[in-house]
Write a protein that holds these residues in place. Structure first.
Motif, PDB file in Angstrom:
ATOM      1  N   ARG A 185      33.525  43.041  23.151  1.00 30.07           N
ATOM      2  CA  ARG A 185      32.962  42.299  22.033  1.00 30.07           C
ATOM      3  C   ARG A 185      34.099  41.944  21.098  1.00 30.07           C
ATOM      4  NH1 ARG A 185      28.183  45.976  19.912  1.00 30.07           N
ATOM      5  NH2 ARG A 185      27.624  44.154  18.696  1.00 30.07           N
ATOM      6  N   ILE A 186      33.934  40.831  20.411  1.00 34.46           N
ATOM      7  CA  ILE A 186      34.891  40.425  19.382  1.00 34.46           C
ATOM      8  C   ILE A 186      34.408  41.012  18.070  1.00 34.46           C
ATOM      9  CG2 ILE A 186      35.901  38.463  18.153  1.00 34.46           C
ATOM     10  CD1 ILE A 186      35.193  36.790  20.739  1.00 34.46           C
ATOM     11  N   LYS A 187      35.319  41.602  17.318  1.00 32.21           N
ATOM     12  CA  LYS A 187      34.996  42.186  16.013  1.00 32.21           C
ATOM     13  C   LYS A 187      35.690  41.353  14.942  1.00 32.21           C
ATOM     14  CE  LYS A 187      35.725  46.454  13.417  1.00 32.21           C
ATOM     15  NZ  LYS A 187      36.355  47.795  13.518  1.00 32.21           N
ATOM     16  N   PHE A 188      34.927  40.944  13.943  1.00 35.80           N
ATOM     17  CA  PHE A 188      35.437  40.114  12.858  1.00 35.80           C
ATOM     18  C   PHE A 188      34.991  40.711  11.534  1.00 35.80           C
ATOM     19  CE2 PHE A 188      34.712  36.844   9.662  1.00 35.80           C
ATOM     20  CZ  PHE A 188      35.928  36.201   9.640  1.00 35.80           C
ATOM     21  N   SER A 189      35.870  40.626  10.525  1.00 35.75           N
ATOM     22  CA  SER A 189      35.479  41.010   9.166  1.00 35.75           C
ATOM     23  C   SER A 189      36.266  40.177   8.160  1.00 35.75           C
ATOM     24  CB  SER A 189      35.702  42.506   8.921  1.00 35.75           C
ATOM     25  OG  SER A 189      37.069  42.815   8.982  1.00 35.75           O
ATOM     26  N   SER A 190      35.715  40.101   6.951  1.00 35.69           N
ATOM     27  CA  SER A 190      36.321  39.313   5.884  1.00 35.69           C
ATOM     28  C   SER A 190      36.193  40.063   4.566  1.00 35.69           C
ATOM     29  CB  SER A 190      35.616  37.954   5.782  1.00 35.69           C
ATOM     30  OG  SER A 190      36.092  37.228   4.679  1.00 35.69           O
ATOM     31  N   SER A 191      37.172  39.884   3.700  1.00 32.94           N
ATOM     32  CA  SER A 191      37.120  40.517   2.382  1.00 32.94           C
ATOM     33  C   SER A 191      36.283  39.711   1.384  1.00 32.94           C
ATOM     34  CB  SER A 191      38.534  40.734   1.830  1.00 32.94           C
ATOM     35  OG  SER A 191      39.194  39.495   1.640  1.00 32.94           O
ATOM     36  N   LYS A 192      35.870  38.488   1.756  1.00 32.18           N
ATOM     37  CA  LYS A 192      34.984  37.656   0.935  1.00 32.18           C
ATOM     38  C   LYS A 192      33.891  37.073   1.815  1.00 32.18           C
ATOM     39  CE  LYS A 192      37.938  35.942  -2.801  1.00 32.18           C
ATOM     40  NZ  LYS A 192      38.455  34.740  -3.478  1.00 32.18           N
ATOM     41  N   ASP A 193      32.736  36.776   1.216  1.00 27.17           N
ATOM     42  CA  ASP A 193      31.716  36.029   1.941  1.00 27.17           C
ATOM     43  C   ASP A 193      32.355  34.744   2.446  1.00 27.17           C
ATOM     44  OD1 ASP A 193      29.897  37.973   1.178  1.00 27.17           O
ATOM     45  OD2 ASP A 193      28.749  36.664  -0.152  1.00 27.17           O
ATOM     46  N   CYS A 194      32.057  34.369   3.675  1.00 29.17           N
ATOM     47  CA  CYS A 194      32.706  33.187   4.249  1.00 29.17           C
ATOM     48  C   CYS A 194      31.878  32.591   5.375  1.00 29.17           C
ATOM     49  CB  CYS A 194      34.096  33.552   4.764  1.00 29.17           C
ATOM     50  SG  CYS A 194      34.084  34.673   6.185  1.00 29.17           S
ATOM     51  N   TYR A 195      32.376  31.479   5.889  1.00 33.68           N
ATOM     52  CA  TYR A 195      31.791  30.797   7.042  1.00 33.68           C
ATOM     53  C   TYR A 195      32.831  30.818   8.154  1.00 33.68           C
ATOM     54  CZ  TYR A 195      28.314  29.369   3.708  1.00 33.68           C
ATOM     55  OH  TYR A 195      27.320  29.391   2.763  1.00 33.68           O
TER      56      TYR A 195
END
Length: 179
Positions: free
Chosen positions: A46-56
Protein backbone atom coordinates in the motif's frame (compact mmCIF):
# COMPACT_ATOMS: atom_id res chain seq x y z
CA UNK A 1 9.80 3.55 -24.28
CA UNK A 2 11.45 6.26 -26.31
CA UNK A 3 13.98 8.74 -24.94
CA UNK A 4 11.66 11.79 -25.18
CA UNK A 5 8.99 9.97 -23.17
CA UNK A 6 11.55 9.02 -20.51
CA UNK A 7 12.88 12.59 -20.37
CA UNK A 8 9.46 14.06 -19.57
CA UNK A 9 9.03 11.50 -16.77
CA UNK A 10 12.45 12.41 -15.43
CA UNK A 11 11.46 16.08 -15.52
CA UNK A 12 8.24 15.32 -13.65
CA UNK A 13 10.13 13.38 -10.97
CA UNK A 14 12.73 16.13 -10.54
CA UNK A 15 10.18 18.92 -10.01
CA UNK A 16 10.67 20.25 -6.48
CA UNK A 17 9.31 23.05 -4.33
CA UNK A 18 11.52 24.12 -1.45
CA UNK A 19 9.28 27.11 -0.64
CA UNK A 20 6.18 25.14 0.33
CA UNK A 21 4.44 26.10 3.57
CA UNK A 22 3.79 22.45 4.44
CA UNK A 23 5.35 19.01 4.27
CA UNK A 24 4.10 15.80 2.74
CA UNK A 25 5.45 12.29 2.97
CA UNK A 26 5.14 9.27 0.73
CA UNK A 27 6.16 5.67 1.43
CA UNK A 28 5.38 2.07 0.50
CA UNK A 29 4.28 -0.33 3.24
CA UNK A 30 3.76 -4.06 3.33
CA UNK A 31 2.21 -5.80 6.35
CA UNK A 32 2.44 -2.54 8.30
CA UNK A 33 6.18 -2.19 7.68
CA UNK A 34 7.74 0.50 5.50
CA UNK A 35 9.67 -0.91 2.55
CA UNK A 36 13.04 0.64 1.79
CA UNK A 37 14.43 0.55 -1.71
CA UNK A 38 12.77 -2.53 -3.17
CA UNK A 39 9.66 -4.65 -3.42
CA UNK A 40 9.26 -8.09 -4.92
CA UNK A 41 6.87 -9.43 -7.51
CA UNK A 42 4.02 -10.92 -5.50
CA UNK A 43 4.35 -8.51 -2.55
CA UNK A 44 1.13 -6.96 -1.25
CA UNK A 45 1.77 -3.25 -0.77
CA UNK A 46 0.00 0.00 0.00
CA UNK A 47 1.08 3.57 -0.56
CA UNK A 48 1.17 5.68 2.61
CA UNK A 49 0.71 9.44 2.34
CA UNK A 50 0.49 12.20 4.94
CA UNK A 51 0.49 15.99 5.00
CA UNK A 52 1.09 18.62 7.65
CA UNK A 53 -1.82 20.71 6.23
CA UNK A 54 -5.22 19.86 4.80
CA UNK A 55 -4.64 19.41 1.08
CA UNK A 56 -5.72 17.91 -2.23
CA UNK A 57 -3.61 15.01 -3.48
CA UNK A 58 -2.62 14.09 -7.02
CA UNK A 59 -0.58 10.89 -7.17
CA UNK A 60 1.22 9.63 -10.28
CA UNK A 61 2.76 6.18 -10.77
CA UNK A 62 5.47 5.70 -13.37
CA UNK A 63 5.70 1.94 -13.70
CA UNK A 64 8.81 -0.11 -14.26
CA UNK A 65 7.45 -0.93 -17.72
CA UNK A 66 7.45 2.75 -18.71
CA UNK A 67 3.75 3.56 -18.42
CA UNK A 68 2.43 6.34 -16.23
CA UNK A 69 -0.96 6.65 -14.60
CA UNK A 70 -2.74 8.99 -12.24
CA UNK A 71 -3.71 6.95 -9.18
CA UNK A 72 -5.37 9.76 -7.17
CA UNK A 73 -7.86 11.08 -7.97
CA UNK A 74 -9.50 8.20 -9.81
CA UNK A 75 -12.79 7.29 -11.41
CA UNK A 76 -13.85 5.49 -8.24
CA UNK A 77 -12.60 8.12 -5.79
CA UNK A 78 -12.90 11.65 -7.13
CA UNK A 79 -12.49 13.12 -3.65
CA UNK A 80 -8.77 13.74 -3.24
CA UNK A 81 -9.07 15.87 -0.07
CA UNK A 82 -6.66 14.75 2.67
CA UNK A 83 -6.88 15.88 6.31
CA UNK A 84 -3.68 17.11 7.95
CA UNK A 85 -1.84 14.79 10.30
CA UNK A 86 -3.56 11.60 9.15
CA UNK A 87 -1.94 8.68 7.42
CA UNK A 88 -3.81 7.83 4.23
CA UNK A 89 -3.35 4.43 2.62
CA UNK A 90 -3.86 3.66 -1.04
CA UNK A 91 -5.67 1.40 -1.60
CA UNK A 92 -7.63 2.60 1.41
CA UNK A 93 -9.48 0.66 4.05
CA UNK A 94 -8.75 -1.33 7.17
CA UNK A 95 -9.75 -4.63 5.58
CA UNK A 96 -6.22 -5.55 4.54
CA UNK A 97 -6.80 -4.68 0.87
CA UNK A 98 -3.50 -4.07 -0.88
CA UNK A 99 -2.10 -3.86 -4.38
CA UNK A 100 -0.04 -6.82 -5.55
CA UNK A 101 3.24 -6.07 -7.33
CA UNK A 102 3.07 -7.79 -10.72
CA UNK A 103 6.16 -6.45 -12.44
CA UNK A 104 7.96 -6.11 -14.69
CA UNK A 105 11.22 -5.86 -12.82
CA UNK A 106 12.83 -2.43 -12.82
CA UNK A 107 12.42 0.99 -11.25
CA UNK A 108 8.95 2.05 -10.07
CA UNK A 109 8.47 5.76 -9.35
CA UNK A 110 5.75 7.67 -7.53
CA UNK A 111 5.21 11.43 -7.55
CA UNK A 112 2.77 13.16 -5.21
CA UNK A 113 1.52 16.72 -5.54
CA UNK A 114 -0.46 18.30 -2.71
CA UNK A 115 -2.22 21.62 -3.18
CA UNK A 116 -4.07 23.83 -0.73
CA UNK A 117 -7.00 24.18 -3.11
CA UNK A 118 -8.48 21.66 -5.54
CA UNK A 119 -6.59 21.72 -8.85
CA UNK A 120 -7.01 19.39 -11.79
CA UNK A 121 -3.29 19.38 -12.59
CA UNK A 122 -3.56 17.12 -15.63
CA UNK A 123 -6.92 18.44 -16.93
CA UNK A 124 -8.64 15.05 -16.77
CA UNK A 125 -12.38 14.36 -16.49
CA UNK A 126 -12.04 11.43 -14.09
CA UNK A 127 -15.80 10.76 -14.01
CA UNK A 128 -15.81 9.71 -17.68
CA UNK A 129 -12.90 7.26 -17.66
CA UNK A 130 -13.24 3.71 -18.96
CA UNK A 131 -10.74 2.43 -16.40
CA UNK A 132 -10.02 3.20 -12.76
CA UNK A 133 -6.82 5.15 -13.54
CA UNK A 134 -5.94 7.73 -16.17
CA UNK A 135 -2.98 6.54 -18.24
CA UNK A 136 -0.58 9.17 -19.55
CA UNK A 137 -0.04 7.52 -22.91
CA UNK A 138 2.94 8.54 -24.98
CA UNK A 139 0.83 10.66 -27.35
CA UNK A 140 -0.64 12.79 -24.55
CA UNK A 141 2.04 12.56 -21.87
CA UNK A 142 4.19 15.57 -22.70
CA UNK A 143 1.21 17.89 -23.19
CA UNK A 144 -0.48 16.82 -19.92
CA UNK A 145 2.71 17.10 -17.87
CA UNK A 146 3.58 20.51 -19.37
CA UNK A 147 0.03 21.62 -18.50
CA UNK A 148 0.56 20.51 -14.90
CA UNK A 149 3.84 22.45 -14.73
CA UNK A 150 2.01 25.55 -16.00
CA UNK A 151 -0.72 25.23 -13.38
CA UNK A 152 1.83 24.84 -10.57
CA UNK A 153 3.91 27.78 -11.85
CA UNK A 154 0.83 29.99 -11.53
CA UNK A 155 0.26 28.94 -7.92
CA UNK A 156 2.14 30.59 -5.06
CA UNK A 157 5.03 28.34 -3.99
CA UNK A 158 3.69 28.14 -0.43
CA UNK A 159 0.41 26.63 -1.75
CA UNK A 160 1.74 23.32 -3.03
CA UNK A 161 4.14 20.59 -2.02
CA UNK A 162 5.58 17.52 -3.70
CA UNK A 163 7.21 14.27 -2.78
CA UNK A 164 8.89 11.55 -4.83
CA UNK A 165 9.54 7.91 -4.15
CA UNK A 166 11.43 5.35 -6.21
CA UNK A 167 11.90 1.67 -5.52
CA UNK A 168 13.14 -1.37 -7.41
CA UNK A 169 10.84 -4.20 -8.32
CA UNK A 170 12.67 -7.49 -8.08
CA UNK A 171 11.96 -11.15 -8.62
CA UNK A 172 11.14 -13.12 -5.51
CA UNK A 173 11.90 -16.82 -5.30
CA UNK A 174 9.02 -18.78 -6.76
CA UNK A 175 8.05 -16.09 -9.28
CA UNK A 176 9.15 -15.93 -12.89
CA UNK A 177 11.10 -12.91 -14.11
CA UNK A 178 8.59 -10.77 -16.01
CA UNK A 179 10.17 -8.50 -18.57
Amino acid sequence: MNIKYSAIYDRLMSLTNIESSFNISLSIVSLGKELRGSAYIGDSVRIKFSSSKDCYLTLIDIGAGGTASIIVPSKFDLDNFIRAGRDVYIPEGDDGVAAVIHGPVGLERLKAFATLKPLNLFSVDFSNLNSDSFYLSEDRCKDRIERAFGILENEPAYAWAEASLSFSIRVNEGFADVR
